[in-house]
Design a protein around this motif. Structure first.
Motif, mmCIF file in Angstrom:
data_model
loop_
_atom_site.group_PDB
_atom_site.id
_atom_site.type_symbol
_atom_site.label_atom_id
_atom_site.label_comp_id
_atom_site.label_asym_id
_atom_site.label_seq_id
_atom_site.Cartn_x
_atom_site.Cartn_y
_atom_site.Cartn_z
ATOM 1 N N VAL A 72 0.719 -1.428 -0.103
ATOM 2 C CA VAL A 72 -0.040 -0.020 -0.055
ATOM 3 C C VAL A 72 0.825 1.298 0.029
ATOM 4 O O VAL A 72 0.561 2.315 -0.759
ATOM 5 N N GLY A 73 1.903 1.227 0.779
ATOM 6 C CA GLY A 73 2.961 2.265 0.814
ATOM 7 C C GLY A 73 3.373 2.699 -0.402
ATOM 8 O O GLY A 73 3.576 3.632 -0.948
ATOM 9 N N VAL A 74 3.735 1.443 -1.109
ATOM 10 C CA VAL A 74 4.577 1.708 -2.468
ATOM 11 C C VAL A 74 3.490 2.148 -3.495
ATOM 12 O O VAL A 74 3.780 3.013 -4.224
ATOM 13 N N ALA A 75 2.394 1.916 -3.540
ATOM 14 C CA ALA A 75 1.340 2.220 -4.355
ATOM 15 C C ALA A 75 0.911 3.814 -4.271
ATOM 16 O O ALA A 75 0.767 4.669 -5.156
ATOM 17 N N ILE A 76 1.037 4.171 -2.748
ATOM 18 C CA ILE A 76 0.721 5.497 -2.586
ATOM 19 C C ILE A 76 1.910 6.490 -3.139
ATOM 20 O O ILE A 76 1.729 7.519 -3.638
ATOM 21 N N GLY A 77 3.094 6.018 -2.773
ATOM 22 C CA GLY A 77 4.286 6.677 -3.024
ATOM 23 C C GLY A 77 4.398 6.931 -4.801
ATOM 24 O O GLY A 77 4.743 7.910 -5.211
ATOM 25 N N ALA A 78 4.062 5.811 -5.447
ATOM 26 C CA ALA A 78 3.959 5.956 -6.843
ATOM 27 C C ALA A 78 3.186 7.106 -7.385
ATOM 28 O O ALA A 78 3.403 7.427 -8.236
ATOM 29 N N VAL A 79 1.914 6.993 -6.826
ATOM 30 C CA VAL A 79 0.952 7.844 -7.335
ATOM 31 C C VAL A 79 1.355 9.351 -6.933
ATOM 32 O O VAL A 79 1.281 10.372 -7.670
ATOM 33 N N LEU A 80 1.687 9.790 -5.720
ATOM 34 C CA LEU A 80 2.082 10.955 -5.185
ATOM 35 C C LEU A 80 3.341 11.701 -5.902
ATOM 36 O O LEU A 80 3.297 12.858 -5.903
ATOM 37 N N VAL A 81 4.327 10.776 -6.139
ATOM 38 C CA VAL A 81 5.573 11.109 -6.780
ATOM 39 C C VAL A 81 5.528 11.927 -8.336
ATOM 40 O O VAL A 81 6.144 12.878 -8.298
ATOM 41 N N GLY A 82 4.473 11.429 -8.990
ATOM 42 C CA GLY A 82 4.467 12.056 -10.213
ATOM 43 C C GLY A 82 4.232 13.385 -10.518
ATOM 44 O O GLY A 82 5.129 14.057 -10.987
ATOM 45 N N PRO A 83 3.152 14.232 -9.711
ATOM 46 C CA PRO A 83 2.879 15.328 -9.925
ATOM 47 C C PRO A 83 4.167 16.091 -9.372
ATOM 48 O O PRO A 83 4.402 17.391 -9.931
ATOM 49 N N LEU A 84 4.671 15.579 -7.999
ATOM 50 C CA LEU A 84 5.727 16.509 -7.694
ATOM 51 C C LEU A 84 7.081 16.214 -8.523
ATOM 52 O O LEU A 84 7.767 17.629 -8.631
ATOM 53 N N ALA A 85 7.437 15.291 -9.230
ATOM 54 C CA ALA A 85 8.537 15.205 -10.117
ATOM 55 C C ALA A 85 8.414 15.903 -11.262
ATOM 56 O O ALA A 85 9.371 16.538 -11.747
ATOM 57 N N ASP A 86 7.025 16.356 -11.772
ATOM 58 C CA ASP A 86 6.875 17.379 -12.697
ATOM 59 C C ASP A 86 6.937 18.767 -12.442
ATOM 60 O O ASP A 86 7.078 19.472 -13.486
ATOM 61 N N ARG A 87 6.546 18.855 -11.208
ATOM 62 C CA ARG A 87 6.821 20.351 -10.747
ATOM 63 C C ARG A 87 8.002 20.475 -10.292
ATOM 64 O O ARG A 87 8.555 21.747 -10.558
ATOM 65 N N LEU A 88 8.762 19.661 -9.303
ATOM 66 C CA LEU A 88 9.771 19.903 -8.720
ATOM 67 C C LEU A 88 11.262 19.720 -9.198
ATOM 68 O O LEU A 88 12.308 19.986 -8.926
ATOM 69 N N GLY A 89 10.876 18.655 -10.359
ATOM 70 C CA GLY A 89 12.179 18.043 -10.939
ATOM 71 C C GLY A 89 12.376 16.489 -10.640
ATOM 72 O O GLY A 89 12.000 15.989 -9.473
ATOM 73 N N ARG A 90 12.954 15.872 -11.647
ATOM 74 C CA ARG A 90 13.063 14.521 -11.367
ATOM 75 C C ARG A 90 14.153 14.140 -10.565
ATOM 76 O O ARG A 90 14.245 13.184 -9.599
ATOM 77 N N ARG A 91 15.240 14.869 -10.364
ATOM 78 C CA ARG A 91 16.569 14.492 -9.641
ATOM 79 C C ARG A 91 16.357 14.538 -8.055
ATOM 80 O O ARG A 91 16.649 13.617 -7.507
ATOM 81 N N SER A 92 15.795 15.769 -7.638
ATOM 82 C CA SER A 92 15.603 15.943 -6.414
ATOM 83 C C SER A 92 14.433 14.826 -5.620
ATOM 84 O O SER A 92 14.670 14.489 -4.522
ATOM 85 N N LEU A 93 13.568 14.458 -6.579
ATOM 86 C CA LEU A 93 12.418 13.578 -6.031
ATOM 87 C C LEU A 93 13.037 12.403 -5.943
ATOM 88 O O LEU A 93 12.757 11.600 -5.027
ATOM 89 N N LEU A 94 13.948 11.838 -6.783
ATOM 90 C CA LEU A 94 14.416 10.573 -6.873
ATOM 91 C C LEU A 94 15.577 10.598 -5.608
ATOM 92 O O LEU A 94 15.383 9.579 -4.842
ATOM 93 N N ILE A 95 16.417 11.547 -5.363
ATOM 94 C CA ILE A 95 17.327 11.423 -4.169
ATOM 95 C C ILE A 95 16.338 11.291 -2.973
ATOM 96 O O ILE A 95 16.877 10.578 -1.930
ATOM 97 N N GLY A 96 15.302 12.171 -2.727
ATOM 98 C CA GLY A 96 14.661 12.194 -1.482
ATOM 99 C C GLY A 96 14.119 10.991 -1.160
ATOM 100 O O GLY A 96 13.805 10.624 -0.238
#
Length: 421
Positions: A72-96
């Motif tokens: 469930v945690g993996v599913a929530i993380g996958a959904v939430l990260v997309g908009p953040l990665a498109d807004r803040l950048g791939r690099r910072s989101l991946l490292i975080g």
């Protein structure tokens, strides 16, 4: 002449720099996916030990709850990260995401209760779920459009490599299961440090960020007419694809044993299935880049239907059984990843992370449903052959969903605006 020489030297230096950035992107994204493969197998590897030693008083029901919350945690993380990665950048989101996942993984062995154990796995799952969509997005955006299917499938070989590493380590540490979490958490932090110094931001994202317009990319953007048809097809295909992957990986040995095969043979089939998966990932990417991702994905799911149906029949030849199981791994596992490849190729950079995150997140629901439904069939005493009938029907639905996806023409306008990196 000096000017010309200087120009050539400058061009060569730029080319070398770009090549170096691409190499680091490939290596670090592949390694991140490998960490996910390691993690998603580690719990299954230690559950027998946890139950045998009654760690924290854990029961079979508790172990099921922990495993479910992890997914469930993996599913929530996958959904939430997309908009953040498109807004803040791939690099910072991946490292975080890698840091979050690694820190909470290191804390798991220190849990003082089953509830805390489950919470730590849930939070670690949030970081873990974000890793694969962002890794696949970055890999795709560092490759020319005609090689994006290969980028996705080759990246996902890291998943199976991580699973193999976990299995080998688990055999070595036996009851000292805590070592598995310490190794994973420490390795994740090392990867995050290297990413901080060496991982470049996606050039496609940088270009998209410079384009005038709002930075926020809500999930609702995927429901706009231009993307709705593709979105529905992708979500259904991803759900069905991960249902198959997790259902087979969880229950194949038991289904084989129920069919009358001896336990050693049944367990060996899981290894053969995953070896086929690696071969299929390599093959599928090359075929899709040459024949088209949509057509190849549909073909892969169609063949999967036949292979899964064949497994419902008791085979008296070990060679025939091994061949069918191997081919099942070839087509089922890579078909799911080709769905991701379609996403990276169809959507523009501005919404690509959101699209891939949604596909991965919805697919993760399938990863929970698959083992649950198959387990219910096994508990009812009809795991074989009905488990394979169920899997074949799921593959039919995935095939039908892929047929609804827009063809190559859907990407023409995007590629004209967003040239290959």
């Amino acid at each position: 002449m000096a000017s010309v020489a200087s120009s050539h030297a400058s061009g060569a230096s730029a080319s070398t720099g770009a090549s170096g950035r691409n190499v680091w992107t490939v290596v670090l994204c592949w390694t991140t996916v490998m960490l996910e493969g390691y993690d998603l197998v580690v719990l299954g590897a230690i559950i027998p030990t946890l139950l045998k030693t009654r760690h924290l008083g854990m029961t079979a029901g508790d172990a099921t709850t922990v495993a479910t919350l992890s997914l469930v945690g993996v599913a929530i993380g996958a959904v939430l990260v997309g908009p953040l990665a498109d807004r803040l950048g791939r690099r910072s989101l991946l490292i975080g995401s890698v840091v979050l996942f690694s820190v909470f993984t290191l804390l798991v062995p220190l849990a003082g209760s089953v509830a805390m154990f489950a919470v730590l796995r849930l939070v670690a799952g949030l970081g873990l779920g974000a890793c694969m969509p962002v890794s696949l997005t970055m890999m795709a955006e560092h490759m020319p459009a005609e090689r994006r299917a290969r980028a996705s499938t080759l990246t996902m070989t890291g998943y199976h490599t991580g699973a193999v590493i976990t299995s080998l380590l688990a055999l070595q540490v036996t009851d000292n299961w805590r070592v598995l979490f310490y190794v994973l958490g420490a390795a994740g932090l090392v990867v995050a440090v290297v990413q901080w110094f060496r991982l470049p931001e996606s050039e496609a994202f940088v270009r998209a960020r410079k384009t005038p317009g709002p930075r926020r990319v809500p999930f609702a953007d995927l429901l706009k007419p231009a993307y709705l048809r593709a979105g529905i097809g992708i979500w259904v295909a991803s759900f069905m694809g991960l249902l198959l992957v997790y259902g087979l990986n969880t229950w194949l040995p038991k289904l084989m044993n129920d069919a009358g095969y001896p336990v050693p043979t049944a367990v060996t089939q899981l290894l053969i299935l995953n070896v086929g998966g690696v071969a299929g990932l390599v093959l599928g990417g090359f075929v899709a880049d040459r024949r088209g991702i949509r057509l190849t994905t549909a073909g892969w799911f169609a063949v999967s239907v036949g292979m899964l149906a064949c497994l419902s029949v008791r085979m008296h030849s070990d060679l025939l059984l091994d061949t069918v199981v191997f081919l099942t791994g070839v087509f089922v596992f890579s078909a799911q990843v080709l769905v991701y490849a379609y996403v990276t190729n169809f959507y523009p950079a501005a919404v690509r992370g959101t699209a891939l995150g949604s596909a991965s997140g919805i697919g993760r629901i399938g990863s929970i449903v698959g083992p649950s439904v198959t387990g219910a069939l096994v508990a009812a005493g009809v795991g074989h052959p009905w488990g394979f009938y169920f899997f074949a029907a799921v593959a039919v639905l995935a095939f039908a969903a892929v047929l609804t996806l827009p063809g190559p023409a859907g990407t023409a306008d995007r590629e004209a605006v967003e040239p290959a990196v």
